[in-house]
Design a protein around this motif. Structure first.
Motif, PDB file in Angstrom:
ATOM      1  N   GLU A  49     -48.302 -29.029 -46.215  1.00  0.00           N
ATOM      2  CA  GLU A  49     -48.887 -29.852 -45.158  1.00  0.00           C
ATOM      3  C   GLU A  49     -48.507 -31.323 -45.362  1.00  0.00           C
ATOM      4  O   GLU A  49     -48.414 -31.786 -46.501  1.00  0.00           O
ATOM      5  CB  GLU A  49     -50.407 -29.700 -45.204  1.00  0.00           C
ATOM      6  N   ASP A  50     -48.295 -32.043 -44.264  1.00  0.00           N
ATOM      7  CA  ASP A  50     -48.051 -33.488 -44.396  1.00  0.00           C
ATOM      8  C   ASP A  50     -48.687 -34.237 -43.230  1.00  0.00           C
ATOM      9  O   ASP A  50     -49.141 -33.637 -42.261  1.00  0.00           O
ATOM     10  CB  ASP A  50     -46.549 -33.787 -44.512  1.00  0.00           C
ATOM     11  N   VAL A  51     -48.715 -35.584 -43.356  1.00  0.00           N
ATOM     12  CA  VAL A  51     -49.420 -36.443 -42.407  1.00  0.00           C
ATOM     13  C   VAL A  51     -48.537 -36.822 -41.216  1.00  0.00           C
ATOM     14  O   VAL A  51     -48.959 -37.575 -40.347  1.00  0.00           O
ATOM     15  CB  VAL A  51     -49.953 -37.702 -43.136  1.00  0.00           C
ATOM     16  N   LYS A  74     -38.003 -29.151 -43.919  1.00  0.00           N
ATOM     17  CA  LYS A  74     -38.575 -30.016 -44.948  1.00  0.00           C
ATOM     18  C   LYS A  74     -37.721 -29.938 -46.204  1.00  0.00           C
ATOM     19  O   LYS A  74     -37.363 -28.850 -46.641  1.00  0.00           O
ATOM     20  CB  LYS A  74     -40.019 -29.597 -45.265  1.00  0.00           C
ATOM     21  N   THR A  81     -40.380 -36.091 -50.643  1.00  0.00           N
ATOM     22  CA  THR A  81     -39.932 -35.147 -49.619  1.00  0.00           C
ATOM     23  C   THR A  81     -39.541 -35.912 -48.360  1.00  0.00           C
ATOM     24  O   THR A  81     -39.897 -37.072 -48.195  1.00  0.00           O
ATOM     25  CB  THR A  81     -41.057 -34.166 -49.222  1.00  0.00           C
TER      26      THR A  81
ATOM     27  N   PRO B   4     -57.666 -36.470 -44.785  1.00  0.00           N
ATOM     28  CA  PRO B   4     -57.032 -36.706 -46.084  1.00  0.00           C
ATOM     29  C   PRO B   4     -57.246 -35.506 -47.017  1.00  0.00           C
ATOM     30  O   PRO B   4     -58.258 -34.824 -46.939  1.00  0.00           O
ATOM     31  CB  PRO B   4     -57.770 -37.933 -46.619  1.00  0.00           C
ATOM     32  N   THR B  19     -54.154 -39.883 -48.293  1.00  0.00           N
ATOM     33  CA  THR B  19     -54.098 -40.099 -46.842  1.00  0.00           C
ATOM     34  C   THR B  19     -52.678 -39.883 -46.332  1.00  0.00           C
ATOM     35  O   THR B  19     -52.469 -39.226 -45.327  1.00  0.00           O
ATOM     36  CB  THR B  19     -54.560 -41.529 -46.506  1.00  0.00           C
ATOM     37  N   ALA B  20     -51.690 -40.455 -47.057  1.00  0.00           N
ATOM     38  CA  ALA B  20     -50.293 -40.371 -46.613  1.00  0.00           C
ATOM     39  C   ALA B  20     -49.659 -39.101 -47.173  1.00  0.00           C
ATOM     40  O   ALA B  20     -48.641 -39.141 -47.880  1.00  0.00           O
ATOM     41  CB  ALA B  20     -49.531 -41.619 -47.040  1.00  0.00           C
ATOM     42  N   LEU B  21     -50.265 -37.970 -46.834  1.00  0.00           N
ATOM     43  CA  LEU B  21     -49.837 -36.677 -47.352  1.00  0.00           C
ATOM     44  C   LEU B  21     -48.378 -36.410 -46.970  1.00  0.00           C
ATOM     45  O   LEU B  21     -47.997 -36.524 -45.805  1.00  0.00           O
ATOM     46  CB  LEU B  21     -50.756 -35.601 -46.744  1.00  0.00           C
ATOM     47  N   GLY B  22     -47.567 -36.052 -47.970  1.00  0.00           N
ATOM     48  CA  GLY B  22     -46.152 -35.831 -47.713  1.00  0.00           C
ATOM     49  C   GLY B  22     -45.314 -37.039 -48.086  1.00  0.00           C
ATOM     50  O   GLY B  22     -44.168 -36.914 -48.477  1.00  0.00           O
ATOM     51  N   TYR B  23     -45.893 -38.227 -47.949  1.00  0.00           N
ATOM     52  CA  TYR B  23     -45.207 -39.453 -48.364  1.00  0.00           C
ATOM     53  C   TYR B  23     -45.614 -39.838 -49.783  1.00  0.00           C
ATOM     54  O   TYR B  23     -44.807 -40.301 -50.575  1.00  0.00           O
ATOM     55  CB  TYR B  23     -45.568 -40.636 -47.458  1.00  0.00           C
ATOM     56  N   THR B  25     -46.241 -39.929 -53.465  1.00  0.00           N
ATOM     57  CA  THR B  25     -45.722 -39.153 -54.590  1.00  0.00           C
ATOM     58  C   THR B  25     -46.448 -39.490 -55.880  1.00  0.00           C
ATOM     59  O   THR B  25     -46.271 -38.813 -56.872  1.00  0.00           O
ATOM     60  CB  THR B  25     -44.215 -39.389 -54.784  1.00  0.00           C
ATOM     61  N   TYR B 158     -45.906 -44.375 -52.212  1.00  0.00           N
ATOM     62  CA  TYR B 158     -44.881 -43.446 -51.753  1.00  0.00           C
ATOM     63  C   TYR B 158     -43.671 -43.440 -52.686  1.00  0.00           C
ATOM     64  O   TYR B 158     -42.592 -42.995 -52.340  1.00  0.00           O
ATOM     65  CB  TYR B 158     -44.492 -43.707 -50.286  1.00  0.00           C
TER      66      TYR B 158
END
Lengths: 210, 440
Positions: A49-51, A74, A81, B4, B19-23, B25, B158
């Motif tokens: 999952e991502d924002v 992805k 990522t 989040p 909060t910045a899920l995926g960004y 790290t 990030y």
């Protein structure tokens, strides 16, 4: 075109005539479309999952045309990522919207490029394409997490490729090369914002509004 | 609605969020300050930190604030210091999923909103120019070359954040803008900062409880000079002078000089027992215009002095003035000569409005004390005009001096100051070093 998933019999739909691969939303099977029949390729884990506010079926505008988001790839590398969103434009052309570190790049595939050898690529060196001077800014190995939605090609989780980024300060253009086991691809584009793409049908995120 | 992601710190178990899920790290735990790698589905402890220090950010992590029309969430906080100078500053990582990341820079109550650039804005292919020009943001001057070290981190990033990490930084300024180039062994990044008023920041984060931001007390690298530039002041000054001239002309046109009294007096008019002439009554209106009393007398090798009292008929208050003339002439070996004047005048500016009459007496060595008196209102404005002009010119001088002194203090700590004064610390050190080397 509508088919039934060969694994779970759920209805699966291809929105684009050029997309040959899709992932079933229910059982996460990867499916290949061949003429009037579909073949089961294998299962894939759900993408992490991502924002990202972009989602499958988000829409926007660029180059005076409307586009629609149909697929998501992805990728993972040592530093995190990134996402690559597959787009089809209202005139039938294809495009990509790449997303990394909160920045967005809109690009299209560039054919007939004379690719440099991967070993010769050094960050900081120059490369000229159609008399525009680019500089190599990044070279990294990345691993695919797989995809969602539909795509014109297949990518499976664990597949590795090299990704090379180039920038042209003067023309504000972005160029990237992909080196995988079997092929090389080039994409040319520019940095954009979601605001200038007039994106709609974006994901709702707690605390923010589009 | 995406919320989040919540997870537990692998070191201390504290509840943490992304909060910045995926960004994001890496996350620095707000409880134990351990740094956690979140680039994998399972968060991993990167660095266990038992920091001796605890820094409380002015703006807490998790706060929302609207800056330049966009609602940002503070998700990360970092303290960095200059490796070579005792200078320290805070950087907040701001995030909005629809607009990406920004940094909020804070030092000595000065704030800047910083955005990373997608291209190299510094021309010259990696050289360090002393100045350069940018189409969009104007002319920049090299302000500082230094090394920055991360000393404290909290929250989400990030990139893989690391206490102790050092980068080279070149700062170029064109207030309110600052362009920075950060370099380490792996990459170069470019950013553009824009100065934010402390009031803008206070307004943006007004939802933060007990937020108290102090007004900056010294100059900063990219704060706009609060004093007008010489060009601006000259143009404002010219407008002011033009306005003054037009006003003066306007007053002259709209309120022409009016004669209130015209008296021809001689011995027969001073025939009263007191030797005084009492004029008919007249009104002095309220207003800003000056009043002028003119007197003339046909003196010839003689003098005449006249006392004029303005008597307020309502209050009985008297305002006295004295006017005198003398005129002598003759001839000697050089030819004819003359001395003195037959005319004089007095500006009457302190008489309140009301109904008045004049009581005039005269003394003279003439047989017939012949006096001509004229009383005007809205007479000459020349003196006022000149005084205003003088006042107007002092202000621009003051502003130009203040502006220069602000620039001197801005550049005080810079090795590249265009203002030559007492040398900076590093210049002094360099001078000492080179003189030591030459002695060897």
């Amino acid at each position: 075109m509508t088919f039934l998933c060969p694994s779970c019999s759920a209805e699966i739909q291809f929105s684009s005539s050029v997309a040959l691969y899709c992932v079933c939303r229910y059982c996460r099977s990867q499916i290949f479309r061949n003429e009037q029949q579909v073949d089961l390729l294998g299962k894939q884990a759900e993408l992490p999952e991502d924002v990202s506010p972009v989602q499958i079926f988000s829409e926007g505008e660029a180059f005076g045309k409307k586009f629609r988001v149909l697929g998501k790839v992805k990728m993972q590398w040592a530093g995190g990522t990134w996402n690559e969103w597959f787009l089809t434009y209202s005139d039938g052309t294809l495009g990509w919207l790449a997303e990394a570190q909160g920045k967005w790049i809109l690009s299209t595939e560039k054919k007939e490029v004379v690719f440099p050898d991967l070993e010769d690529i050094r960050v900081g060196r120059k490369f000229t394409l159609d008399s525009v001077a680019f500089i190599y800014t990044d070279k990294k190995e990345a691993t695919s997490y797989g995809f969602e939605g539909e795509l014109p090609f297949l990518t499976v989780a664990g597949e590795k490729r090299f990704s090379v980024d180039l920038l042209s300060d003067k023309s504000n253009r972005f160029l990237s090369f992909e080196y995988s086991k079997d092929e090389r691809k080039a994409f040319i584009g520019k940095y954009v914002t979601l605001t200038e793409l007039k994106m709609t049908n974006l994901k709702q995120i707690e605390g923010f509004s589009a | 609605m995406l919320k989040p992601k919540i997870f537990n710190c692998p070191n201390c178990g504290a509840n943490l969020q992304i909060t910045a899920l995926g960004y994001t790290t890496s996350v620095a735990c707000e409880k134990c300050q351990s740094v956690i790698d979140t680039s994998h589905p399972l968060p991993q402890l990167l660095e266990k930190y038992e920091m001796a220090m605890t820094v409380t950010p002015t703006l807490p992590i998790g706060s929302f604030g609207v800056l330049k029309g966009i609602r940002w969430k503070i998700i990360g906080f970092m303290v960095r210091k200059d490796v070579d100078y005792p200078v320290e500053w805070n950087e907040y990582l701001l995030f909005n999923p629809y607009h990406g990341f920004r940094f909020l820079f804070e030092m000595d109550s000065h704030f800047s909103l910083i955005e990373t650039l997608n291209f190299n804005p510094v021309p010259g292919g990696g050289a360090i120019p002393n100045s350069f020009s940018n189409e969009k943001w104007g002319s920049f001057k090299l302000f500082n070359r230094g090394r920055a070290e991360v000393v404290y981190v909290l929250g989400e990033f990030y990139w893989q954040v690391k206490v102790g990490e050092i980068v080279d930084i070149d700062d170029y300024i064109n207030p309110p803008y600052m362009i920075s180039v950060e370099k380490n062994d792996d990459e170069v990044s470019y950013s553009l900062g824009e100065y934010l008023n402390v009031a803008e920041v206070a307004e943006a984060f007004k939802s933060v409880p007990n937020l108290s931001l102090t007004t900056p007390w010294k100059a900063s690298a990219n704060a706009p000079n609060p004093y007008l530039s010489a060009t601006e002041i000259v143009s404002i000054f010219s407008v002011g002078v033009a306005a003054l001239i037009f006003t003066a002309i306007g007053f002259a046109v709209m309120k022409p000089t009016t004669k209130i009294l015209d008296l021809d007096l001689d011995n027969s008019k001073f025939a009263s027992p007191q030797g005084e002439f009492v004029s008919p009554s007249f009104d002095i209106g309220s207003g800003t215009g000056n009043m002028e009393l003119k007197m003339s007398s046909p003196v010839a090798n003689s003098w005449l002095s006249s006392d004029v009292d303005f008597v307020n008929e309502e209050t009985g208050q008297e305002y006295k003035t004295e006017l005198g003339v003398e005129y002598y002439y003759g001839s000697d070996s050089d030819g004819g000569w003359s001395e003195g004047e037959r005319n004089t005048s007095d500006i009457i500016s302190s008489i309140p409005a009301g109904r008045y009459h004049l009581e005039v007496s005269a003394a003279s060595d003439m047989a017939n004390k012949s006096v001509h008196l004229e009383f005007y209102r809205n007479g000459s404005m020349a003196l006022n005009f000149i005084l205003t002009l003088l006042g107007l010119s002092l202000y621009p001088l003051w502003v130009v001096m203040r502006r220069r002194s602000y620039e001197v203090s801005r550049w005080y700590d810079s090795d590249y100051s265009p203002y030559h004064g007492p040398g900076t610390l590093s210049e002094t050190i360099n001078n000492v070093q080179s003189s030591l080397e030459s002695e060897e």
